[in-house]
Design an enzyme around this catalytic site. Structure first.
Site, PDB file in Angstrom:
ATOM      1  N   LEU A 116      10.031 -20.732  -4.088  1.00  0.00           N
ATOM      2  CA  LEU A 116       9.171 -19.592  -3.610  1.00  0.00           C
ATOM      3  C   LEU A 116       7.920 -19.992  -4.295  1.00  0.00           C
ATOM      4  CD1 LEU A 116       8.915 -17.039  -1.491  1.00  0.00           C
ATOM      5  CD2 LEU A 116       9.546 -15.975  -3.806  1.00  0.00           C
TER       6      LEU A 116
ATOM      7  N   ASP B  32       1.012  -1.146  -0.016  1.00  0.00           N
ATOM      8  CA  ASP B  32      -0.090   0.109   0.080  1.00  0.00           C
ATOM      9  C   ASP B  32       0.890   1.078   0.068  1.00  0.00           C
ATOM     10  OD1 ASP B  32      -2.299   1.381   0.066  1.00  0.00           O
ATOM     11  OD2 ASP B  32      -3.032   1.200   2.161  1.00  0.00           O
TER      12      ASP B  32
ATOM     13  N   HIS C 107       2.478   3.193  -8.910  1.00  0.00           N
ATOM     14  CA  HIS C 107       2.248   1.765  -9.116  1.00  0.00           C
ATOM     15  C   HIS C 107       3.423   1.157  -9.772  1.00  0.00           C
ATOM     16  CE1 HIS C 107      -1.498   2.210  -7.488  1.00  0.00           C
ATOM     17  NE2 HIS C 107      -2.086   2.877  -8.480  1.00  0.00           N
TER      18      HIS C 107
HETATM   19  C1  IPE Z   1      -5.432  -2.426  -0.262  1.00  0.00           C
HETATM   20  O1  IPE Z   1      -4.951  -1.348  -0.297  1.00  0.00           O
HETATM   21  C2  IPE Z   1      -5.467  -3.401  -1.547  1.00  0.00           C
HETATM   22  C3  IPE Z   1      -4.238  -3.403  -2.079  1.00  0.00           C
HETATM   23  C4  IPE Z   1      -2.981  -3.087  -1.463  1.00  0.00           C
HETATM   24  C5  IPE Z   1      -4.104  -4.290  -3.463  1.00  0.00           C
HETATM   25  P1  IPE Z   1      -6.184  -0.237  -0.476  1.00  0.00           P
HETATM   26  O2  IPE Z   1      -5.264   1.016  -0.929  1.00  0.00           O
HETATM   27  O3  IPE Z   1      -7.186  -0.436  -1.781  1.00  0.00           O
HETATM   28  O4  IPE Z   1      -7.077  -0.331   0.696  1.00  0.00           O
HETATM   29  P2  IPE Z   1      -7.965   0.898   1.585  1.00  0.00           P
HETATM   30  O5  IPE Z   1      -8.710   1.425   0.713  1.00  0.00           O
HETATM   31  O6  IPE Z   1      -6.892   1.893   2.120  1.00  0.00           O
HETATM   32  O7  IPE Z   1      -8.556   0.222   2.663  1.00  0.00           O
HETATM   33  C1  IPE Z   2      -1.508   0.230  -3.493  1.00  0.00           C
HETATM   34  O1  IPE Z   2      -1.328   1.624  -3.452  1.00  0.00           O
HETATM   35  C2  IPE Z   2      -1.648  -0.374  -4.781  1.00  0.00           C
HETATM   36  C3  IPE Z   2      -3.293  -0.701  -4.828  1.00  0.00           C
HETATM   37  C4  IPE Z   2      -4.163  -0.553  -4.077  1.00  0.00           C
HETATM   38  C5  IPE Z   2      -3.479  -1.171  -6.345  1.00  0.00           C
HETATM   39  P1  IPE Z   2      -2.649   2.796  -3.379  1.00  0.00           P
HETATM   40  O2  IPE Z   2      -2.835   2.997  -4.820  1.00  0.00           O
HETATM   41  O3  IPE Z   2      -3.537   2.261  -2.564  1.00  0.00           O
HETATM   42  O4  IPE Z   2      -1.757   3.885  -2.677  1.00  0.00           O
HETATM   43  P2  IPE Z   2      -2.336   4.884  -1.616  1.00  0.00           P
HETATM   44  O5  IPE Z   2      -2.900   4.089  -0.696  1.00  0.00           O
HETATM   45  O6  IPE Z   2      -3.400   5.520  -2.372  1.00  0.00           O
HETATM   46  O7  IPE Z   2      -1.333   5.840  -1.441  1.00  0.00           O
HETATM   47 MG    MG Z   3      -3.970   2.388  -0.769  1.00  0.00          MG
END
Ligand code: IPE
Ligand code: IPE
Ligand code: MG
Length: 247
Positions: A133, A22, A39
């Site tokens: 792995l 995240d 990303h």
């Molecule tokens: C969780 O992160 C999903 C992934 C890392 C793929 P999100 O950014 O989607 O989760 P929330 O919205 O903060 O709960």
């Molecule tokens: C995690 O990073 C990747 C996915 C959920 C696909 P985010 O895109 O949720 O990044 P933040 O949380 O908005 O910073």
């Molecule tokens: Mg996120």
């Protein structure tokens, strides 16, 4: 690089580490970049973490890459994330296969572009005998969907109420054959589960870091494993040291 990191106690290495990758968006925004740049940077981080897992002797690595809730993001971001998954498979598969990584997928294939479905299936087939792995990719994954799918399959199979056990439910999960995660790492500091492995995480240890995913690296992974090695996993019981009830 691993030579510079102190050795971890070999009996305290988690078999299965799961990661909520995240903070890509915030990483990008803080640099004045579009979210998709975050990303893309995240895929570099993932490359490092896969290799580090092999070095540390972790046997199963589950990565949360796209949740069932992530469909609610702006269409350009969703499309970008789909493209990134395809690119990662195209660019990394041969190398991962050479390194003995077995690719698995958890989540629903239905709903994904047929092209992506085919690529994922091909990658899974190619690497299925590898055993260095297991890299378990949670893509279009939701913990509640997983439980719904499991219940539906049990009913379709005519399972009787009295036959339902803990082990049986585990065997109906997408993660069949994979041990429950010992350690779950969440980057970017959020203190929530976000629909990740809600059945399997019943007794997982958690490690939360404020570092955003693109900045997460081998050193910090090592710190997480050091912290894990110190944990006293009681599973609702008591430890030997404090377990004495009488004198
Ligand atoms: C969780 O992160 C999903 C992934 C890392 C793929 P999100 O950014 O989607 O989760 P929330 O919205 O903060 O709960
Ligand atoms: C995690 O990073 C990747 C996915 C959920 C696909 P985010 O895109 O949720 O990044 P933040 O949380 O908005 O910073
Ligand atoms: Mg996120």
């Amino acid at each position: 690089m691993s030579d510079e990191l102190p050795a971890l106690p070999s009996d305290k290495i988690p078999h299965h580490v799961a990661m909520i990758m995240d903070g890509n968006g915030r990483w990008a925004i803080s640099r004045g970049l579009p979210r998709l740049a975050g990303h893309r940077a995240g895929t570099e981080s993932l490359r490092r973490i896969i290799r580090a897992s092999v070095d540390f002797g972790v046997k199963y690595l589950t990565i949360y890459a796209f949740s069932t809730e992530n469909w609610g993001r702006p269409p350009e971001e969703v499309r970008g994330l789909m493209r990134i998954l395809e690119n990662v498979i195209d660019k990394e598969l041969v190398e991962l296969h050479k390194e003995g990584v077995q690719l698995r997928h958890i989540g629903r294939l239905e709903g994904l572009d047929p092209n992506i479905q085919a690529k994922l299936q091909k990658a899974i087939e190619l690497t299925k005998k590898n055993d260095k792995l297991v890299l378990n990719v949670a893509f279009n994954y939701g913990g509640r969907d997983e439980i719904i799918d499991a219940i539906q399959h049990m009913i379709e199979d005519g399972v009787l109420a009295a036959e339902v056990t803990d082990d049986m439910v585990s065997n109906y999960m997408y993660t069949v054959g994979i041990p429950d995660p010992d350690l779950i790492i969440r980057t970017s500091g959020e203190l929530r589960v976000s629909n990740f492995l809600i059945w399997q995480a019943a007794y997982s240890e958690w490690y939360i870091t404020s570092t955003n995913w693109p900045d997460f690296n081998k050193e910090e992974y090592h710190r997480a494993l050091e912290a894990f090695a110190q944990r006293d996993r009681r599973y609702g019981g008591v430890t030997a040291a404090v377990g004495k009830v009488h004198g």
